[in-house]
Each structure stands twice: as C-alpha cells, then as structure tokens.
Design a protein around this motif. Sequence first.
Motif, PDB file in Angstrom:
ATOM      1  N   VAL A 194       0.858  -1.182   0.000  1.00 42.26           N
ATOM      2  CA  VAL A 194       0.000   0.000   0.000  1.00 42.26           C
ATOM      3  C   VAL A 194       0.895   1.234   0.000  1.00 42.26           C
ATOM      4  O   VAL A 194       1.827   1.334   0.780  1.00 42.26           O
ATOM      5  N   SER A 195       0.659   2.156  -0.889  1.00 41.02           N
ATOM      6  CA  SER A 195       1.415   3.407  -0.915  1.00 41.02           C
ATOM      7  C   SER A 195       0.498   4.522  -1.371  1.00 41.02           C
ATOM      8  O   SER A 195      -0.644   4.295  -1.752  1.00 41.02           O
ATOM      9  N   GLY A 196       1.045   5.737  -1.338  1.00 42.73           N
ATOM     10  CA  GLY A 196       0.228   6.882  -1.720  1.00 42.73           C
ATOM     11  C   GLY A 196      -0.200   6.831  -3.171  1.00 42.73           C
ATOM     12  O   GLY A 196      -1.261   7.314  -3.523  1.00 42.73           O
ATOM     13  N   PHE A 197       0.665   6.246  -4.035  1.00 44.05           N
ATOM     14  CA  PHE A 197       0.320   6.152  -5.456  1.00 44.05           C
ATOM     15  C   PHE A 197       0.650   4.771  -5.969  1.00 44.05           C
ATOM     16  O   PHE A 197       1.713   4.239  -5.697  1.00 44.05           O
ATOM     17  N   GLN A 198      -0.251   4.182  -6.649  1.00 43.04           N
ATOM     18  CA  GLN A 198      -0.049   2.866  -7.239  1.00 43.04           C
ATOM     19  C   GLN A 198      -0.177   2.980  -8.756  1.00 43.04           C
ATOM     20  O   GLN A 198      -1.060   3.679  -9.258  1.00 43.04           O
ATOM     21  N   VAL A 199       0.718   2.302  -9.468  1.00 45.65           N
ATOM     22  CA  VAL A 199       0.602   2.264 -10.924  1.00 45.65           C
ATOM     23  C   VAL A 199      -0.665   1.510 -11.285  1.00 45.65           C
ATOM     24  O   VAL A 199      -0.868   0.375 -10.857  1.00 45.65           O
ATOM     25  N   PRO A 200      -1.566   2.149 -12.006  1.00 45.39           N
ATOM     26  CA  PRO A 200      -2.842   1.483 -12.307  1.00 45.39           C
ATOM     27  C   PRO A 200      -2.648   0.266 -13.199  1.00 45.39           C
ATOM     28  O   PRO A 200      -1.783   0.246 -14.077  1.00 45.39           O
ATOM     29  N   ASP A 201      -3.430  -0.748 -12.940  1.00 47.66           N
ATOM     30  CA  ASP A 201      -3.388  -1.957 -13.764  1.00 47.66           C
ATOM     31  C   ASP A 201      -4.341  -1.736 -14.940  1.00 47.66           C
ATOM     32  O   ASP A 201      -5.514  -2.108 -14.909  1.00 47.66           O
ATOM     33  N   LEU A 202      -3.824  -1.091 -15.976  1.00 48.31           N
ATOM     34  CA  LEU A 202      -4.660  -0.748 -17.126  1.00 48.31           C
ATOM     35  C   LEU A 202      -4.946  -1.987 -17.967  1.00 48.31           C
ATOM     36  O   LEU A 202      -4.039  -2.741 -18.315  1.00 48.31           O
ATOM     37  N   LYS A 203      -6.176  -2.177 -18.293  1.00 50.15           N
ATOM     38  CA  LYS A 203      -6.578  -3.329 -19.098  1.00 50.15           C
ATOM     39  C   LYS A 203      -6.701  -2.888 -20.554  1.00 50.15           C
ATOM     40  O   LYS A 203      -7.776  -2.532 -21.042  1.00 50.15           O
ATOM     41  N   PHE A 204      -5.589  -2.880 -21.242  1.00 43.85           N
ATOM     42  CA  PHE A 204      -5.595  -2.453 -22.638  1.00 43.85           C
ATOM     43  C   PHE A 204      -6.243  -3.514 -23.514  1.00 43.85           C
ATOM     44  O   PHE A 204      -6.074  -4.729 -23.299  1.00 43.85           O
ATOM     45  N   ASP A 205      -6.968  -3.040 -24.498  1.00 49.55           N
ATOM     46  CA  ASP A 205      -7.523  -3.942 -25.502  1.00 49.55           C
ATOM     47  C   ASP A 205      -6.443  -4.151 -26.567  1.00 49.55           C
ATOM     48  O   ASP A 205      -6.182  -3.264 -27.382  1.00 49.55           O
ATOM     49  N   LYS A 206      -5.788  -5.278 -26.532  1.00 46.99           N
ATOM     50  CA  LYS A 206      -4.678  -5.544 -27.440  1.00 46.99           C
ATOM     51  C   LYS A 206      -5.136  -6.113 -28.782  1.00 46.99           C
ATOM     52  O   LYS A 206      -4.312  -6.430 -29.635  1.00 46.99           O
ATOM     53  N   GLY A 207      -6.430  -6.232 -28.944  1.00 47.85           N
ATOM     54  CA  GLY A 207      -6.959  -6.664 -30.227  1.00 47.85           C
ATOM     55  C   GLY A 207      -6.887  -8.162 -30.428  1.00 47.85           C
ATOM     56  O   GLY A 207      -6.391  -8.916 -29.595  1.00 47.85           O
ATOM     57  N   LYS A 208      -7.369  -8.581 -31.573  1.00 50.10           N
ATOM     58  CA  LYS A 208      -7.389 -10.004 -31.914  1.00 50.10           C
ATOM     59  C   LYS A 208      -6.576 -10.238 -33.174  1.00 50.10           C
ATOM     60  O   LYS A 208      -6.450  -9.352 -34.020  1.00 50.10           O
ATOM     61  N   GLY A 209      -6.033 -11.403 -33.283  1.00 49.61           N
ATOM     62  CA  GLY A 209      -5.241 -11.736 -34.459  1.00 49.61           C
ATOM     63  C   GLY A 209      -4.425 -12.984 -34.235  1.00 49.61           C
ATOM     64  O   GLY A 209      -4.578 -13.691 -33.237  1.00 49.61           O
ATOM     65  N   LYS A 210      -3.533 -13.230 -35.135  1.00 46.34           N
ATOM     66  CA  LYS A 210      -2.682 -14.411 -35.060  1.00 46.34           C
ATOM     67  C   LYS A 210      -1.684 -14.270 -33.920  1.00 46.34           C
ATOM     68  O   LYS A 210      -1.031 -13.247 -33.774  1.00 46.34           O
ATOM     69  N   ILE A 211      -1.554 -15.294 -33.093  1.00 43.36           N
ATOM     70  CA  ILE A 211      -0.619 -15.300 -31.976  1.00 43.36           C
ATOM     71  C   ILE A 211       0.716 -15.884 -32.448  1.00 43.36           C
ATOM     72  O   ILE A 211       0.762 -17.023 -32.933  1.00 43.36           O
ATOM     73  N   VAL A 212       1.773 -15.111 -32.345  1.00 45.38           N
ATOM     74  CA  VAL A 212       3.108 -15.572 -32.723  1.00 45.38           C
ATOM     75  C   VAL A 212       3.969 -15.593 -31.460  1.00 45.38           C
ATOM     76  O   VAL A 212       4.254 -14.540 -30.878  1.00 45.38           O
ATOM     77  N   GLU A 213       4.341 -16.753 -31.034  1.00 45.51           N
ATOM     78  CA  GLU A 213       5.164 -16.872 -29.826  1.00 45.51           C
ATOM     79  C   GLU A 213       6.592 -16.425 -30.117  1.00 45.51           C
ATOM     80  O   GLU A 213       7.183 -16.796 -31.138  1.00 45.51           O
ATOM     81  N   MET A 214       7.143 -15.609 -29.226  1.00 47.96           N
ATOM     82  CA  MET A 214       8.527 -15.164 -29.395  1.00 47.96           C
ATOM     83  C   MET A 214       9.465 -16.367 -29.236  1.00 47.96           C
ATOM     84  O   MET A 214       9.332 -17.139 -28.290  1.00 47.96           O
ATOM     85  N   ASP A 215      10.420 -16.510 -30.175  1.00 59.14           N
ATOM     86  CA  ASP A 215      11.415 -17.569 -29.996  1.00 59.14           C
ATOM     87  C   ASP A 215      12.394 -17.147 -28.907  1.00 59.14           C
ATOM     88  O   ASP A 215      12.415 -16.010 -28.440  1.00 59.14           O
ATOM     89  N   ARG A 216      13.233 -18.088 -28.479  1.00 59.53           N
ATOM     90  CA  ARG A 216      14.130 -17.824 -27.356  1.00 59.53           C
ATOM     91  C   ARG A 216      15.098 -16.685 -27.666  1.00 59.53           C
ATOM     92  O   ARG A 216      15.417 -15.874 -26.804  1.00 59.53           O
ATOM     93  N   MET A 217      15.562 -16.622 -28.889  1.00 57.65           N
ATOM     94  CA  MET A 217      16.521 -15.566 -29.207  1.00 57.65           C
ATOM     95  C   MET A 217      15.858 -14.200 -29.144  1.00 57.65           C
ATOM     96  O   MET A 217      16.444 -13.236 -28.647  1.00 57.65           O
TER      97      MET A 217
END
Length: 442
Positions: A194-217
């Motif tokens: 608990v503090s005087g100011f907290q970074v809000p947990d914004l729920k951004f709409d990231k849209g829909k589309g093809k999911i591409v998993e990041m490779d390890r590199m």
Amino acid sequence: MSDDKRFLPSQEFKMPKMGESITEGTIIEWHVKVGDTFEEGDVLLEVATDKVDNEVPAPASGKMVAQKFNNGDVVPVGEVIAILDISESGSSIKTASKTKETKEKSKISTSSSTLSSTSTSSSTLSSVQKSFKVNENLFISPLVDSMARKNHISYEELARIPGTGKDGRLRKSDVSDYLKKGRPFQFAQAVPEVSGFQVPDLKFDKGKGKIVEMDRMRQMISDHMVFSKHNSPHVTAYVEADLTDMVNWRNNNKAEFQKRYNEKLTFTPLFIECVAKAIEDFPMINSSLDGKNIIVKDEINIGMATALPSGNLIVPVVKNADKKNLNELASATNILVEKARNNKLKADDTKDSTFTISNVGTFGSLMGTPIINQPEAAILATGIIKKRAEVMEREDGDTIEIRQMMYLSLSFDHRIVDGYLAGSFLRRIADYMEQFDTKRKV
C-alpha cells in the motif's frame, strides 16, 4: 586408450555455459558412445544454441559410462548430461566440486538479513559443506556465500539476483555476472503493498489476431535491450557526412578489388576502418563501466549488427580491427556475414566486442537511435547513403552539387561518456569518411 586403464570414481559431466544470456542448448550429436574411451580434448558432443553451435571437448582422458540425454534434447546449462570415468593418469573435471555440492541434500535455514563476517566463521563453512536456505526461493552454497561476504552483499540483495541453476539456484557465474554489471539491484527496494500512489493496472484492448510466440533468441534480445535502457542513461548525437569521394572510389575499384583479393567490397569494412581510426584518437569511447571504475579496452574489436535468416539480429565481431588492412577487413566481414546467414556462427565469433556498428541504412532507414550493446559505452548507427543537392563552398563561389550524404547517430552511456567526447568522436568518424583518399590504390 586400452580398457585396462585405471579410472577414478565416476563423475558427472554438465552442460557447459556457452555465452552470455544462454541458458540452454540442444544436443545435436554425441560423438562418443557409451562404453567408448576418449582422450583429453576429444569432442564429446555438439551442442546448438539460438546463437551458435559449439563442440564440447573432453576435460580429461576417460570413458563414457552413461548419457542422460539423447540427440535433439534441449538441456539447461548446468544440467548433468553424462557420467564419465576419468583416467587415473588424466586431469580431473573442473566441475568436480560442483558435483560434490549437488550431492549434499541437507540445508541450514537462517533468518539473518545480512552477511556478517563474524556470524559464521570461514572454518565452520568449510567444515560443513552444506547448502542453506534464506527463503522459499533462494538457495545459497558455501561458494556463493563466500563471494557475497567478500563483496559485502546482503541476503536481500542476493535474493534479487536471478539464479540460473536448478530450481532457481544461485551459481557462482550468476554472482560474477551480477558484479560485472555493477550490482544493478544493490539499492532496489521492494514495492510496498500500500502506498500513496499505485501504478494502475490498465486493461488495454490488445486486439485479436494471429498469436506468434517469441522464440528464445527474440526473448533474449528483448531482455538485453530492456536491461541496456534501464542500466545506461542513453543519449544520442547526430552528424551528417558527405560520402561522395568514398562512394565514387568504391564504385570505381570494387571490381578490381574482388579480382585481386577474391573478396566483395561493401561499405562495411570501409566504415569499420574509419571507426577504428577514430577510436584510436578517442580511446575512452572504447570502454566499459565496472562499478566505479572505467575499463578502457586494450583491443579494438568492432561488432556489426547482422540479420539472421529468422529476422533476429546478432553481433559478430571483427577482432583487432585497428590492426587489419582493408582487404583483411573485407575478408573478415564477408566471412562473418556468410556464417550468420547460414547459422554457422561459433561462440568465439560473437565474443569480446568493444564497440558496435548498426547499419540501419541497409533497411532503407535515414537514421536510427540504436540501443547500446552492453557492456559497451557507445554504439554507432549508419543511415542510408542518399543523393542530395548540397551547397558547396568553393574558392570561386558557392555551388549547388549532387552529393552522396549519410546521417550518423551515436548512442552513448552518459555515465562514462560526456557530450564533448561523444560529439568529437562522432565528428572524427565523419571526417575520416569525408576525407577519403580518392588516389588510394587497391
């Protein structure tokens, strides 16, 4: 080696560390089968990582007793991959002490928050070869404990260091890497609930589309870039250079150059040559920060950001660039680029860079703001070479001419490099490019 050789007790052989940020490798092929004998230096297996392929040599003469993984298996760094019998006449495996440590299963719990040199004597630690637990997630070996005491690192600070060992265990290399990076979490504080100011947990709409998993590199590149921006205060300076003479000389001589040296002459070795000369004039650019000390490097090793077939970038390194002539630079750059395109780079090809060049002009970019390749002090971006009408000051009056112009941008670590040094260095590179000797012989 005959089978009647006497062997020491079987020892564990672990997946070695093959470079910064590499945490696992894929076994391509075992070169020694179970039951076969080998000599010190023989290749036991070949391992592939997201960056390079490596041949893993035998640490001593011996015999292959067992293999814990098969070809194609992905194995974390530090995992036991084989059991070896080492010849009594051969040298012992360097990681024997680590093997002994993994066999110790008892743990001593402690609630102390700092490493007081008087709380536990060194003689007690050496006599009790056990791991002890600080909290639910952190295990500290006597070796790590000794390193922490020597460098006055508290338990809280140790808990902030990411562990690469099994179950998040801290390894000697983790602490060494952390110290080399200047102890970035030394003064980090936990965020209170608990503090005087907290970074809000914004729920951004990231849209829909093809999911591409990041490779390890790509994940490693992401982590490296975020760390660099977080760790180094970046400032970027810009100049433009008139490359008309250099461009004309290259166009007039590239065919003869390839005929004589059997090497393609691109702009990269010409750029590296100019950068190496400028570094000789301003050696403080060729440095890294180590805590409160600045290490000015003895060697000038130029890294060049290169695209892989996957689209990811890697930085092969031209070693001792200041000691190579133009045809040697051309040969070195062509070999490294060809290796990168065919995924044939070895670990040594990407090590020990002291300064990096990123040619964003290759992709058509006018200029760029590159992120520093840690732990270097600066990075240069070269933009596209573009014809432009420029006002030229001549003895008989000003004229408007078509010139080959290019923007240069230098991102530098403001902890080490100030604006005067960065601007002078960047201008010197441009001067070397503009003052190119058009009468130079191939």
